[in-house]
Design a protein around this motif. Structure first.
Motif, mmCIF file in Angstrom:
data_model
loop_
_atom_site.group_PDB
_atom_site.id
_atom_site.type_symbol
_atom_site.label_atom_id
_atom_site.label_comp_id
_atom_site.label_asym_id
_atom_site.label_seq_id
_atom_site.Cartn_x
_atom_site.Cartn_y
_atom_site.Cartn_z
ATOM 1 N N GLU A 1 21.546 -14.520 -31.870
ATOM 2 C CA GLU A 1 22.741 -14.961 -31.149
ATOM 3 C C GLU A 1 23.994 -14.244 -31.626
ATOM 4 O O GLU A 1 24.773 -13.734 -30.822
ATOM 5 N N LYS A 2 24.182 -14.184 -32.957
ATOM 6 C CA LYS A 2 25.390 -13.529 -33.475
ATOM 7 C C LYS A 2 25.262 -12.011 -33.485
ATOM 8 O O LYS A 2 26.177 -11.303 -33.071
ATOM 9 N N MET A 3 24.123 -11.497 -33.981
ATOM 10 C CA MET A 3 23.952 -10.046 -34.085
ATOM 11 C C MET A 3 23.347 -9.444 -32.815
ATOM 12 O O MET A 3 23.360 -8.230 -32.631
ATOM 13 N N ARG A 4 22.799 -10.308 -31.977
ATOM 14 C CA ARG A 4 22.211 -9.908 -30.696
ATOM 15 C C ARG A 4 21.118 -8.844 -30.843
ATOM 16 O O ARG A 4 21.025 -7.893 -30.062
ATOM 17 N N LEU A 5 20.291 -9.024 -31.861
ATOM 18 C CA LEU A 5 19.181 -8.103 -32.075
ATOM 19 C C LEU A 5 18.014 -8.471 -31.172
ATOM 20 O O LEU A 5 17.825 -9.635 -30.807
ATOM 21 N N ASN A 6 17.246 -7.474 -30.819
ATOM 22 C CA ASN A 6 16.007 -7.714 -30.070
ATOM 23 C C ASN A 6 14.976 -8.254 -31.057
ATOM 24 O O ASN A 6 14.757 -7.653 -32.111
ATOM 25 N N PRO A 7 14.339 -9.381 -30.746
ATOM 26 C CA PRO A 7 13.336 -9.941 -31.668
ATOM 27 C C PRO A 7 12.275 -8.938 -32.100
ATOM 28 O O PRO A 7 11.796 -8.984 -33.240
ATOM 29 N N LYS A 8 11.932 -8.022 -31.232
ATOM 30 C CA LYS A 8 10.892 -7.050 -31.568
ATOM 31 C C LYS A 8 11.365 -6.034 -32.601
ATOM 32 O O LYS A 8 10.560 -5.387 -33.258
ATOM 33 N N ALA A 9 12.692 -5.922 -32.761
ATOM 34 C CA ALA A 9 13.230 -4.978 -33.743
ATOM 35 C C ALA A 9 13.071 -5.499 -35.167
ATOM 36 O O ALA A 9 12.993 -4.716 -36.115
ATOM 37 N N SER B 1 15.337 -21.405 -38.092
ATOM 38 C CA SER B 1 16.319 -21.832 -37.089
ATOM 39 C C SER B 1 17.656 -21.146 -37.346
ATOM 40 O O SER B 1 18.287 -20.609 -36.428
ATOM 41 N N LEU B 2 18.106 -21.140 -38.602
ATOM 42 C CA LEU B 2 19.351 -20.468 -38.954
ATOM 43 C C LEU B 2 19.205 -18.961 -38.828
ATOM 44 O O LEU B 2 20.104 -18.280 -38.308
ATOM 45 N N ALA B 3 18.084 -18.420 -39.264
ATOM 46 C CA ALA B 3 17.867 -16.974 -39.184
ATOM 47 C C ALA B 3 17.888 -16.484 -37.739
ATOM 48 O O ALA B 3 18.504 -15.452 -37.425
ATOM 49 N N ARG B 4 17.267 -17.222 -36.843
ATOM 50 C CA ARG B 4 17.245 -16.816 -35.432
ATOM 51 C C ARG B 4 18.643 -16.876 -34.825
ATOM 52 O O ARG B 4 19.027 -16.017 -34.027
ATOM 53 N N LYS B 5 19.406 -17.892 -35.215
ATOM 54 C CA LYS B 5 20.771 -18.010 -34.694
ATOM 55 C C LYS B 5 21.616 -16.812 -35.106
ATOM 56 O O LYS B 5 22.386 -16.263 -34.303
ATOM 57 N N ILE B 6 21.476 -16.386 -36.362
ATOM 58 C CA ILE B 6 22.258 -15.256 -36.858
ATOM 59 C C ILE B 6 21.775 -13.938 -36.249
ATOM 60 O O ILE B 6 22.574 -13.142 -35.728
ATOM 61 N N LEU B 7 20.480 -13.697 -36.297
ATOM 62 C CA LEU B 7 19.933 -12.408 -35.862
ATOM 63 C C LEU B 7 19.981 -12.206 -34.355
ATOM 64 O O LEU B 7 20.286 -11.110 -33.875
ATOM 65 N N GLY C 1 26.007 -13.874 -40.971
ATOM 66 C CA GLY C 1 26.177 -15.262 -40.564
ATOM 67 C C GLY C 1 27.323 -15.951 -41.266
ATOM 68 O O GLY C 1 27.654 -17.097 -40.959
ATOM 69 N N ARG C 2 27.938 -15.241 -42.235
ATOM 70 C CA ARG C 2 29.031 -15.805 -43.028
ATOM 71 C C ARG C 2 28.617 -17.156 -43.619
ATOM 72 O O ARG C 2 29.320 -18.167 -43.500
ATOM 73 N N VAL C 3 27.460 -17.121 -44.265
ATOM 74 C CA VAL C 3 26.878 -18.334 -44.856
ATOM 75 C C VAL C 3 27.237 -18.381 -46.337
ATOM 76 O O VAL C 3 27.136 -17.379 -47.044
#
Length: 296
Positions: free
Chosen positions: A167-175, A159-165, A244-246
């Motif tokens: 939403e914040k980094m705006r990466l394509n999931p397939k990448a 859940s946290l990883a998806r938010k960072i990758l 994510g500045r975690v």
């Protein structure tokens, strides 16, 4: 395995040869939001294997070997191709674990699940001779903490990883999908190679990370002191933390940070256990209050 496909219950003929006092060990778990990555990649066999391996590890920490596994799939409507991939993942992982897949349930529930999505759960039953149960009761100050490498995020922190990758980094999931779908390691075959009585405690590093999972096996007056610089943290975790500045504290409580299983042994057994398990010495046991202490 007895019976046939489609029966109301799964049948399993028990053989406990060599055991004086066999004890059954059961566990149930899910894959969590890692499924969202499977949906995005349209690849479903790996999460099936994740489910089995996660459950196998959860009973392996008690010294048990797996006997049989049952799965649950809940969905809006399950496409045959998706079902085939999931079953291939379940059956392949069960075969490699020496575990029988004796049944399951597929529930199609329109109105509860989104179209094209599903949820998974798995139940496993294993066995251990009572005198060989690993419960952490013999752990004492001076013992050594060994870490077995993970294969990525395994099945926690998505859940946290998806938010960072995404939403914040705006990466394509397939990448990044291939990295995120790495299969959760099954540690039981390695653990079974260690001589009886050598391992005092085991912790499967899942949700809660090292901070929350190690105390589950520690005596109340012992702390696990972990040297976080004693292993190389995989790059995926560094990317997540930086972008994510975690905080480090949160990272070690959400993710496995490169350590998927922890074994605690006596100092005299550390070298041999480390060799058998392909493990790294990551810490020690000291007097304390049953907590994990991280040293950065």
């Amino acid at each position: 395995v007895l019976g046939k496909i489609g029966g109301f219950g799964g049948l399993f003929r028990v053989q406990f040869s060599g055991m004086r006092d066999p004890v059954l060990v059961a566990s149930i778990d899910s894959v969590g939001t890692k499924l969202k990555i499977a949906f995005a990649m349209n690849k479903h066999d790996t999460v099936g294997a994740d489910m089995v391996n996660h459950c196998v590890n959860d009973i392996a920490v008690l010294g048990a070997r797996p006997l049989f596994f049952l799965d649950y799939i809940g969905c809006e409507k399950l496409a045959p191709r998706v079902f085939d991939q999931l079953i291939r993942g379940f059956s392949g992982a069960c075969r490699r674990a020496g575990c029988a897949l004796i049944g399951g349930e597929t529930a199609q529930l329109p109105g509860i699940y989104r179209k094209g999505e599903y949820d998974l759960a798995g139940c496993i039953v294993g066995v251990v001779d009572r005198k060989e149960i690993i419960d952490g009761s013999k752990i004492k100050p001076g013992d050594v903490v060994l870490g077995l490498a993970s294969n990525g995020l395994h099945t926690n922190g998505y859940s946290l990883a998806r938010k960072i990758l995404f939403e914040k980094m705006r990466l394509n999931p397939k990448a990044v999908g291939k990295e995120l779908l790495r299969v959760h390691k099954n540690y039981q075959p390695l653990l079974a190679k260690v001589p009886r009585g050598m391992i005092k405690g085991l912790a499967h590093i899942t949700g809660g990370g090292l901070i929350d999972n190690l105390p589950r096996v520690l005596p109340k007056k012992c702390d696990a002191v972990i040297e976080t610089k004693s292993w190389r943290v995989p790059s995926i975790f560094k990317i997540l933390q930086q972008n994510g500045r975690v905080s480090s504290a949160e990272m070690y409580q959400v993710f496995n940070m490169g350590i998927g299983m922890v074994a605690i042994v006596a100092e005299r057994d550390a070298k041999r256990a480390r060799s058998i398990l392909h493990a790294r010495r990551i810490g020690r046991i000291e007097r304390g209050k049953g907590k994990t202490r991280l040293l950065f």
